[in-house]
Design a protein around this motif. Structure first.
Motif, PDB file in Angstrom:
ATOM      1  N   ALA A  39      53.885  93.698  17.664  1.00  0.00           N
ATOM      2  CA  ALA A  39      52.914  93.713  18.754  1.00  0.00           C
ATOM      3  C   ALA A  39      53.577  93.308  20.058  1.00  0.00           C
ATOM      4  O   ALA A  39      54.622  92.664  20.068  1.00  0.00           O
ATOM      5  N   HIS A  40      52.940  93.674  21.161  1.00  0.00           N
ATOM      6  CA  HIS A  40      53.339  93.222  22.486  1.00  0.00           C
ATOM      7  C   HIS A  40      52.253  92.267  22.971  1.00  0.00           C
ATOM      8  O   HIS A  40      51.059  92.553  22.823  1.00  0.00           O
ATOM      9  N   TYR A  41      52.655  91.151  23.536  1.00  0.00           N
ATOM     10  CA  TYR A  41      51.736  90.080  23.889  1.00  0.00           C
ATOM     11  C   TYR A  41      51.705  89.847  25.391  1.00  0.00           C
ATOM     12  O   TYR A  41      52.627  90.198  26.106  1.00  0.00           O
ATOM     13  N   ASP A  42      50.624  89.204  25.828  1.00  0.00           N
ATOM     14  CA  ASP A  42      50.502  88.790  27.216  1.00  0.00           C
ATOM     15  C   ASP A  42      49.673  87.515  27.251  1.00  0.00           C
ATOM     16  O   ASP A  42      49.075  87.115  26.246  1.00  0.00           O
ATOM     17  N   LEU A  43      49.636  86.884  28.418  1.00  0.00           N
ATOM     18  CA  LEU A  43      48.853  85.673  28.641  1.00  0.00           C
ATOM     19  C   LEU A  43      47.811  85.938  29.711  1.00  0.00           C
ATOM     20  O   LEU A  43      48.112  86.563  30.726  1.00  0.00           O
ATOM     21  N   VAL A  44      46.588  85.457  29.474  1.00  0.00           N
ATOM     22  CA  VAL A  44      45.522  85.548  30.465  1.00  0.00           C
ATOM     23  C   VAL A  44      44.798  84.208  30.511  1.00  0.00           C
ATOM     24  O   VAL A  44      44.834  83.439  29.549  1.00  0.00           O
ATOM     25  N   ILE A  45      44.148  83.923  31.622  1.00  0.00           N
ATOM     26  CA  ILE A  45      43.316  82.721  31.734  1.00  0.00           C
ATOM     27  C   ILE A  45      41.921  83.096  31.279  1.00  0.00           C
ATOM     28  O   ILE A  45      41.360  84.105  31.712  1.00  0.00           O
ATOM     29  N   ASP A  46      41.343  82.271  30.391  1.00  0.00           N
ATOM     30  CA  ASP A  46      40.071  82.639  29.760  1.00  0.00           C
ATOM     31  C   ASP A  46      39.379  81.390  29.244  1.00  0.00           C
ATOM     32  O   ASP A  46      39.898  80.279  29.329  1.00  0.00           O
ATOM     33  N   SER A  47      38.198  81.608  28.651  1.00  0.00           N
ATOM     34  CA  SER A  47      37.451  80.557  27.951  1.00  0.00           C
ATOM     35  C   SER A  47      37.268  80.998  26.509  1.00  0.00           C
ATOM     36  O   SER A  47      37.160  82.196  26.234  1.00  0.00           O
ATOM     37  N   PRO A  48      37.204  80.048  25.567  1.00  0.00           N
ATOM     38  CA  PRO A  48      37.040  80.413  24.160  1.00  0.00           C
ATOM     39  C   PRO A  48      35.684  81.055  23.872  1.00  0.00           C
ATOM     40  O   PRO A  48      34.693  80.747  24.536  1.00  0.00           O
ATOM     41  N   THR A  49      35.672  81.938  22.871  1.00  0.00           N
ATOM     42  CA  THR A  49      34.440  82.557  22.382  1.00  0.00           C
ATOM     43  C   THR A  49      34.271  82.192  20.909  1.00  0.00           C
ATOM     44  O   THR A  49      35.098  81.487  20.330  1.00  0.00           O
ATOM     45  N   GLU A  50      33.249  82.716  20.292  1.00  0.00           N
ATOM     46  CA  GLU A  50      32.958  82.379  18.903  1.00  0.00           C
ATOM     47  C   GLU A  50      34.037  82.850  17.923  1.00  0.00           C
ATOM     48  O   GLU A  50      34.144  82.322  16.827  1.00  0.00           O
ATOM     49  N   HIS A  51      34.840  83.840  18.313  1.00  0.00           N
ATOM     50  CA  HIS A  51      35.868  84.367  17.413  1.00  0.00           C
ATOM     51  C   HIS A  51      37.229  83.731  17.625  1.00  0.00           C
ATOM     52  O   HIS A  51      38.215  84.177  17.052  1.00  0.00           O
ATOM     53  N   ASP A  52      37.279  82.715  18.459  1.00  0.00           N
ATOM     54  CA  ASP A  52      38.559  82.127  18.838  1.00  0.00           C
ATOM     55  C   ASP A  52      38.828  80.798  18.156  1.00  0.00           C
ATOM     56  O   ASP A  52      37.920  80.124  17.694  1.00  0.00           O
ATOM     57  N   GLU A  53      40.108  80.464  18.164  1.00  0.00           N
ATOM     58  CA  GLU A  53      40.544  79.131  17.780  1.00  0.00           C
ATOM     59  C   GLU A  53      41.349  78.583  18.943  1.00  0.00           C
ATOM     60  O   GLU A  53      42.181  79.284  19.520  1.00  0.00           O
ATOM     61  N   VAL A  54      41.059  77.350  19.315  1.00  0.00           N
ATOM     62  CA  VAL A  54      41.833  76.679  20.351  1.00  0.00           C
ATOM     63  C   VAL A  54      42.914  75.884  19.626  1.00  0.00           C
ATOM     64  O   VAL A  54      42.620  74.947  18.886  1.00  0.00           O
ATOM     65  N   VAL A  55      44.154  76.297  19.814  1.00  0.00           N
ATOM     66  CA  VAL A  55      45.278  75.681  19.114  1.00  0.00           C
ATOM     67  C   VAL A  55      45.899  74.623  20.022  1.00  0.00           C
ATOM     68  O   VAL A  55      46.291  74.903  21.149  1.00  0.00           O
ATOM     69  N   LYS A  56      45.965  73.408  19.513  1.00  0.00           N
ATOM     70  CA  LYS A  56      46.608  72.321  20.245  1.00  0.00           C
ATOM     71  C   LYS A  56      48.101  72.380  19.944  1.00  0.00           C
ATOM     72  O   LYS A  56      48.504  72.350  18.793  1.00  0.00           O
ATOM     73  N   THR A  57      48.900  72.484  20.992  1.00  0.00           N
ATOM     74  CA  THR A  57      50.345  72.532  20.807  1.00  0.00           C
ATOM     75  C   THR A  57      50.921  71.129  20.912  1.00  0.00           C
ATOM     76  O   THR A  57      50.241  70.197  21.349  1.00  0.00           O
ATOM     77  N   ASP A  58      52.169  70.990  20.565  1.00  0.00           N
ATOM     78  CA  ASP A  58      52.830  69.683  20.663  1.00  0.00           C
ATOM     79  C   ASP A  58      53.316  69.398  22.084  1.00  0.00           C
ATOM     80  O   ASP A  58      53.947  68.390  22.339  1.00  0.00           O
ATOM     81  N   LYS A  59      52.997  70.282  23.035  1.00  0.00           N
ATOM     82  CA  LYS A  59      53.421  70.111  24.433  1.00  0.00           C
ATOM     83  C   LYS A  59      52.229  69.809  25.339  1.00  0.00           C
ATOM     84  O   LYS A  59      52.273  70.024  26.537  1.00  0.00           O
ATOM     85  N   ASP A  60      51.118  69.345  24.757  1.00  0.00           N
ATOM     86  CA  ASP A  60      49.949  68.908  25.515  1.00  0.00           C
ATOM     87  C   ASP A  60      49.308  70.028  26.332  1.00  0.00           C
ATOM     88  O   ASP A  60      48.874  69.829  27.462  1.00  0.00           O
TER      89      ASP A  60
END
Length: 103
Positions: A39-60
């Motif tokens: 896959a090819h990936y990108d980053l966008v600014i967004d808010s979580p929805t019901e199908h999402d998981e918010v992953v906490k990274t080790d970099k805060d």
């Protein structure tokens, strides 16, 4: 879901959120297109929805991923300053051929 992020990427993403003054917003990793086994990936600014998981990274910094998309589990967000400044987003656990996306 797992997301890895290097120190440079976390620093740049935090500054981007601060500059945008986006209260309550986070970065989401999205798939821009698929090519069979990678896959090819990108980053966008967004808010979580019901199908999402918010992953906490080790970099805060928290990253949103769609938990229905298997190619997002295990993504690695990196930022490099040389040879040019850019994000590189890969998923070593899903892509056996070393494909990656430069953002």
């Amino acid at each position: 879901m797992k997301v890895k992020i290097n120190r440079n990427a976390a620093k740049v993403l935090k500054q981007m959120l601060k500059d945008q003054a986006e209260e309550g917003k986070m970065f989401r990793v999205i798939i821009t297109h698929m090519h069979g086994d990678h896959a090819h990936y990108d980053l966008v600014i967004d808010s979580p929805t019901e199908h999402d998981e918010v992953v906490k990274t080790d970099k805060d910094i928290d990253i949103i991923v769609d938990k229905r998309e298997k190619f997002l589990d295990g993504v690695w967000i990196q930022y490099f300053y040389v040879p040019k400044e850019e994000f590189v987003i890969t998923n070593p656990s899903k892509e056996g051929h070393g494909h990656h996306h430069h953002h």
